[in-house]
Design an enzyme around this catalytic site. Structure first.
Site, PDB file in Angstrom:
ATOM      1  N   ARG A 105     -19.040  -4.340  26.157  1.00 26.43           N
ATOM      2  CA  ARG A 105     -19.010  -3.682  27.602  1.00 26.43           C
ATOM      3  C   ARG A 105     -17.540  -3.595  28.061  1.00 26.43           C
ATOM      4  O   ARG A 105     -17.315  -3.220  29.187  1.00 26.43           O
ATOM      5  CB  ARG A 105     -20.041  -4.140  28.285  1.00 26.43           C
ATOM      6  CG  ARG A 105     -19.919  -5.722  28.620  1.00 26.43           C
ATOM      7  CD  ARG A 105     -21.326  -6.378  29.333  1.00 26.43           C
ATOM      8  NE  ARG A 105     -21.709  -5.731  30.488  1.00 26.43           N
ATOM      9  CZ  ARG A 105     -22.721  -6.114  31.297  1.00 26.43           C
ATOM     10  NH1 ARG A 105     -23.246  -7.191  30.733  1.00 26.43           N
ATOM     11  NH2 ARG A 105     -23.035  -5.714  32.421  1.00 26.43           N
ATOM     12  N   THR A 240     -38.098 -17.534  40.014  1.00 20.48           N
ATOM     13  CA  THR A 240     -38.989 -17.378  38.774  1.00 20.48           C
ATOM     14  C   THR A 240     -39.084 -18.500  38.110  1.00 20.48           C
ATOM     15  O   THR A 240     -38.381 -19.263  37.741  1.00 20.48           O
ATOM     16  CB  THR A 240     -38.458 -16.033  38.059  1.00 20.48           C
ATOM     17  OG1 THR A 240     -36.954 -16.430  37.611  1.00 20.48           O
ATOM     18  CG2 THR A 240     -38.354 -14.894  38.927  1.00 20.48           C
ATOM     19  N   GLY A 279     -36.872 -10.183  35.038  1.00 20.59           N
ATOM     20  CA  GLY A 279     -36.158 -10.669  36.333  1.00 20.59           C
ATOM     21  C   GLY A 279     -35.999  -9.681  37.469  1.00 20.59           C
ATOM     22  O   GLY A 279     -35.973  -9.604  38.670  1.00 20.59           O
ATOM     23  N   ASP A 280     -35.294  -8.384  36.707  1.00 24.10           N
ATOM     24  CA  ASP A 280     -35.017  -7.356  37.715  1.00 24.10           C
ATOM     25  C   ASP A 280     -36.416  -6.672  38.251  1.00 24.10           C
ATOM     26  O   ASP A 280     -36.372  -6.321  39.246  1.00 24.10           O
ATOM     27  CB  ASP A 280     -34.609  -6.308  37.017  1.00 24.10           C
ATOM     28  CG  ASP A 280     -33.158  -6.761  36.360  1.00 24.10           C
ATOM     29  OD1 ASP A 280     -32.378  -7.500  36.861  1.00 24.10           O
ATOM     30  OD2 ASP A 280     -32.828  -6.590  35.128  1.00 24.10           O
ATOM     31  N   ASP A 316     -35.926  -1.572  29.461  1.00 24.31           N
ATOM     32  CA  ASP A 316     -35.388  -2.177  30.677  1.00 24.31           C
ATOM     33  C   ASP A 316     -36.227  -1.800  31.673  1.00 24.31           C
ATOM     34  O   ASP A 316     -36.646  -2.776  32.712  1.00 24.31           O
ATOM     35  CB  ASP A 316     -34.013  -1.750  30.939  1.00 24.31           C
ATOM     36  CG  ASP A 316     -32.940  -2.527  30.074  1.00 24.31           C
ATOM     37  OD1 ASP A 316     -32.282  -3.292  30.540  1.00 24.31           O
ATOM     38  OD2 ASP A 316     -33.174  -2.493  28.825  1.00 24.31           O
TER      39      ASP A 316
END
Length: 339
Positions: A105, A240, A279-280, A316
């Site tokens: 990236r 979490t 987590g998102d 995702d």
């Protein structure tokens, strides 16, 4: 209600099923990224969600934008330009073999963005909530500055700000993360963390806990949440709680601290299909629950149930509805066929 999320949307390339990299000559191409994943969850829950980023104008950039449009996410605020869409390669783990994530990236459009690409006063017009993660400022000092400008503009407008600490050691050092996030967290109202992030970023560690040995101590996480809230003045801290039995099987729960009450969710025993974005999906569920006026216990139950369901979904994005979350949170986890 309108939520703005800001971050990087990447191309995800993954072998089919549980194959290892290049065990055959096929890779599945999808898209994902922390804040984009949150926007998709919120759009699926009926919230007006907009994603802000920078993406190239070429066909791959357009496909990335269209992947969000499919779910009804507002993409009109995405700056267009640059040459690259960031890529990550994912090899899903199974049993005792952990998943592997490799980033490609560097020099992506958002990593090379500048402050001039984003007019935050215009972007935040009419917004009720702004969300980012610790992944985004890790992309470079320029992006850290853009995050700071966004947070300042949101705070000036009285917009609630949430941040998932999301430490990524492949993007920056702990010292770099601590410096940047200590500055950015002064603007944050709702902090989201996991059993590792608070330690990695701020050196705050839960006592009597061994995340690799399957031992999580509730009292230790009460202390972590209170220390975070006391240090930065967070209104709420969500953590979490993942017990990793193996790459395939986890126990999953969460805690929400509101300054007075420490509320723990029920624990779900997960057989994982795809944990990326877990987590998102928790963050998206939490934002939805708080915007909907749910109390602390009800909010953490909704967020954890939403995330538990995400672990059953490939890719995702969390392709789950409010009704499905409420059914699971209400105690129906039988998985029986719906007829």
């Amino acid at each position: 209600m309108k939520v703005i999320t800001f971050g990087e949307l990447m191309l995800r390339l993954a072998p089919n099923g549980y194959y290892r990299f290049f065990q055959n000559d096929q890779l599945q191409a999808t898209f994902g990224g922390g804040e984009a994943n949150v926007a998709v969850s919120l759009a699926n829950f009926g919230i007006d969600a907009a994603f802000v980023s920078k993406l190239p104008k070429h066909a791959i950039g357009e496909a990335a934008v269209n992947s969000l449009r499919y779910f009804g996410v507002d993409t009109s605020l995405i700056a267009r330009g640059g040459d690259r869409v960031g890529i990550y390669f994912l090899e899903k783990g199974a049993s005792g073999r952990g998943s592997v994530c490799i980033y490609d990236r560097a020099h992506s459009a958002i990593a090379e963005a500048s402050s001039e690409d984003f007019d935050w006063d215009s972007i935040l017009e009419g917004a009720d909530w702004f969300h980012f993660t610790g992944i985004t400022p890790a992309l470079g000092k320029n992006v850290t500055q853009i995050c700071r400008e966004a947070c300042k503009a949101a705070k000036a407008r009285g917009i609630k700000i949430s941040c998932d600490l999301n430490y990524r050691g492949k993007l920056w050092t702990r010292a770099e993360a601590r410096e940047a996030m200590t500055d950015l967290c002064q603007y944050v109202d709702v902090c989201i963390s996991n059993e590792e992030d608070a330690k990695d970023v701020f050196g705050i560690e839960a006592e009597n806990t061994d995340i690799y040995g399957g031992k999580l101590d509730h009292e230790g996480y009460r202390s972590v949440a209170k220390q975070l809230a006391d240090r930065f003045g967070f209104e709420k801290v969500a953590i979490t709680l993942r017990t990793s039995i193996s790459a395939s099987d986890n126990d999953w729960a969460g805690m929400l601290y509101d300054g007075e009450n420490y509320c723990f969710s029920k624990t779900y025993h997960l057989h994982i299909v795809d944990r990326v974005g877990g987590g998102d999906s928790f963050g998206g569920g939490l934002i939805y629950a708080l915007l909907s006026g749910k109390g602390t216990q009800e909010a953490i139950e909704f967020a954890v149930a939403a995330s538990a369901l995400k672990h059953t979904v490939e890719g995702d994005f969390n392709r789950i509805t409010v009704g499905e979350v409420e059914k699971l949170a209400g105690g129906d986890g039988s998985g029986r066929v719906q007829r």
